[in-house]
Design a protein around this motif. Structure first.
Motif, short mmCIF file in Angstrom:
data_model
loop_
_atom_site.label_atom_id
_atom_site.label_comp_id
_atom_site.label_asym_id
_atom_site.label_seq_id
_atom_site.Cartn_x
_atom_site.Cartn_y
_atom_site.Cartn_z
N TRP A 210 1.15 -1.07 0.27
CA TRP A 210 -0.08 -0.67 0.13
C TRP A 210 1.01 1.30 0.05
CZ3 TRP A 210 -5.68 -0.37 -0.49
CH2 TRP A 210 -5.51 -1.66 0.19
N LYS A 211 0.57 2.17 -0.24
CA LYS A 211 1.16 3.36 -0.77
C LYS A 211 0.13 4.81 -0.18
CE LYS A 211 1.71 7.23 -4.22
NZ LYS A 211 1.60 7.64 -5.51
N THR A 212 0.89 5.29 1.23
CA THR A 212 0.27 6.35 2.07
C THR A 212 -0.16 7.36 1.14
OG1 THR A 212 2.68 7.13 2.55
CG2 THR A 212 1.79 4.52 3.73
N GLU A 213 0.03 7.98 2.12
CA GLU A 213 -0.32 9.10 1.67
C GLU A 213 1.05 10.06 1.97
OE1 GLU A 213 -4.29 11.65 2.59
OE2 GLU A 213 -4.95 9.77 2.43
N PRO A 214 1.62 11.30 0.85
CA PRO A 214 2.65 12.10 2.45
C PRO A 214 2.22 12.64 3.37
CG PRO A 214 1.85 12.91 0.30
CD PRO A 214 0.76 11.79 0.64
N ASP A 215 3.88 12.31 4.57
CA ASP A 215 2.99 12.43 5.93
C ASP A 215 3.50 13.70 6.21
OD1 ASP A 215 6.20 12.56 5.76
OD2 ASP A 215 6.01 10.87 7.00
N ARG A 216 3.74 14.43 7.63
CA ARG A 216 4.41 15.61 7.77
C ARG A 216 6.00 16.10 7.22
NH1 ARG A 216 2.42 15.71 14.34
NH2 ARG A 216 0.29 14.40 13.65
N MET A 217 6.54 15.06 6.84
CA MET A 217 7.81 15.51 6.07
C MET A 217 7.45 15.25 4.65
SD MET A 217 10.13 15.52 9.30
CE MET A 217 11.80 14.89 8.61
N ASN A 218 6.37 15.23 4.30
CA ASN A 218 6.07 15.62 2.65
C ASN A 218 6.77 13.85 2.15
OD1 ASN A 218 4.30 16.07 1.02
ND2 ASN A 218 6.13 17.68 -0.33
N LEU A 219 7.01 12.57 2.87
CA LEU A 219 7.23 11.73 2.35
C LEU A 219 6.53 10.45 1.81
CD1 LEU A 219 10.54 10.92 4.60
CD2 LEU A 219 10.43 12.04 2.69
N ILE A 220 6.48 9.99 1.07
CA ILE A 220 5.51 8.82 0.51
C ILE A 220 6.18 7.44 0.93
CG2 ILE A 220 4.16 8.38 -0.54
CD1 ILE A 220 3.42 10.43 -2.00
N SER A 221 5.43 6.44 1.56
CA SER A 221 5.40 5.22 2.20
C SER A 221 4.91 3.89 1.53
CB SER A 221 5.95 5.60 3.89
OG SER A 221 6.87 5.94 4.05
N HIS A 222 5.53 3.35 1.35
CA HIS A 222 5.45 1.97 0.43
C HIS A 222 5.77 1.05 2.06
CE1 HIS A 222 5.93 2.72 -4.01
NE2 HIS A 222 5.33 2.94 -2.83
N ILE A 223 3.39 0.09 2.02
CA ILE A 223 3.94 -1.07 3.43
C ILE A 223 3.24 -2.14 3.05
CG2 ILE A 223 2.40 -0.30 5.38
CD1 ILE A 223 4.08 2.02 5.25
N LYS A 224 3.89 -3.08 3.43
CA LYS A 224 3.89 -4.50 3.05
C LYS A 224 2.81 -5.06 3.80
CE LYS A 224 5.34 -8.52 1.33
NZ LYS A 224 6.78 -9.03 1.04
N GLY B 93 -5.43 5.86 13.48
CA GLY B 93 -5.29 5.58 14.30
C GLY B 93 -5.29 6.87 15.57
N CYS B 94 -6.14 6.36 16.90
CA CYS B 94 -6.25 7.31 17.90
C CYS B 94 -5.39 6.47 19.15
CB CYS B 94 -7.54 7.14 17.95
SG CYS B 94 -8.30 7.41 16.94
N GLU B 95 -4.79 7.82 19.85
CA GLU B 95 -3.80 7.60 21.30
C GLU B 95 -5.26 8.85 22.05
OE1 GLU B 95 -1.67 7.21 24.56
OE2 GLU B 95 -2.49 5.63 22.35
N HIS B 96 -5.76 8.46 22.85
CA HIS B 96 -7.00 8.54 23.77
C HIS B 96 -7.85 9.26 23.19
CE1 HIS B 96 -3.93 7.20 27.01
NE2 HIS B 96 -3.62 8.30 26.68
N ALA B 97 -8.03 10.85 22.83
CA ALA B 97 -8.93 11.27 21.93
C ALA B 97 -8.05 12.30 20.93
CB ALA B 97 -9.45 13.10 23.37
N CYS C 76 -6.72 11.51 17.46
CA CYS C 76 -6.88 10.45 15.97
C CYS C 76 -6.27 11.16 15.02
CB CYS C 76 -8.34 10.66 15.50
SG CYS C 76 -9.06 9.91 17.07
N ALA C 77 -6.07 10.41 13.98
CA ALA C 77 -4.88 11.12 13.12
C ALA C 77 -5.53 10.01 11.87
CB ALA C 77 -3.05 10.98 12.80
N HIS C 78 -5.55 10.32 10.54
CA HIS C 78 -6.53 9.25 9.53
C HIS C 78 -5.47 9.70 8.10
CE1 HIS C 78 -8.49 13.19 8.93
NE2 HIS C 78 -9.01 12.70 7.84
N GLN C 79 -5.81 8.62 6.96
CA GLN C 79 -5.00 8.83 6.22
C GLN C 79 -5.91 7.76 4.67
OE1 GLN C 79 -0.44 8.33 5.32
NE2 GLN C 79 -0.49 9.77 5.22
N THR C 80 -5.46 8.31 3.75
CA THR C 80 -6.17 6.94 2.76
C THR C 80 -4.78 6.06 2.28
OG1 THR C 80 -8.09 7.99 2.89
CG2 THR C 80 -7.68 6.45 0.62
N TRP C 81 -4.96 4.60 2.08
CA TRP C 81 -3.77 4.35 1.35
C TRP C 81 -4.23 3.72 0.04
CZ3 TRP C 81 -1.59 0.97 5.89
CH2 TRP C 81 -0.64 1.73 6.60
#
Length: 132
Positions: free
Chosen positions: A31-45, A118-122, A124-129
């Motif tokens: 799966w290909k992620t959206e750009p993160d805060r460092m503007n990097l895109i990752s491939h996740i297996k 992904g949520c840690e307590h209240a 949350c962050a989200h992306q569409t891969w």
């Protein structure tokens, strides 16, 4: 006695087939992620890990598409995620590299898109891969 033997054989057959069923799950793949805060895109297996799923960072790319090396390549991104049916996955843990926090993952598969939250307590962050 024959009935017990058949029951045990059925249990063994189910135990043997379960990893094959999990491995064939539609979430398995790269799966290909959206750009993160460092503007990097990752491939996740995403692979089957026993009767659940885990994801590992395969590679990272900058905004121009050039592959870059980061200390996170090869690390597990999430683990112990279970299928909840109807394209939903949850449980386990999700590591958020940018802030070095573990969160509770929720994923929803919609065709070749995977909505990841992904949520840690209240918080949350989200992306569409996207499937590669």
């Amino acid at each position: 006695m024959m009935k017990r033997l058949k029951s045990r054989l059925s249990s063994i057959a189910i135990a043997i087939c379960l990893p094959v069923i999990v491995a064939a799950d539609p979430i398995v793949g790269v799966w290909k992620t959206e750009p993160d805060r460092m503007n990097l895109i990752s491939h996740i297996k995403i692979t089957a890990c026993g009767d659940k799923f885990c994801g590992r960072i395969l590679s990272a790319f900058d905004a121009s598409g050039k592959e870059v090396q980061t200390p996170n390549i090869g690390k597990k991104l999430f683990w112990d995620v279970a299928s909840e049916g109807a394209g939903k996955y949850g449980g386990g843990e999700f590591w958020v590299p940018l802030i070095n926090v573990d969160a509770v993952p929720q994923m929803t598969l919609q065709g070749d898109k995977l909505l990841v939250k992904g949520c840690e307590h209240a918080i949350c962050a989200h992306q569409t891969w996207s499937r590669l």
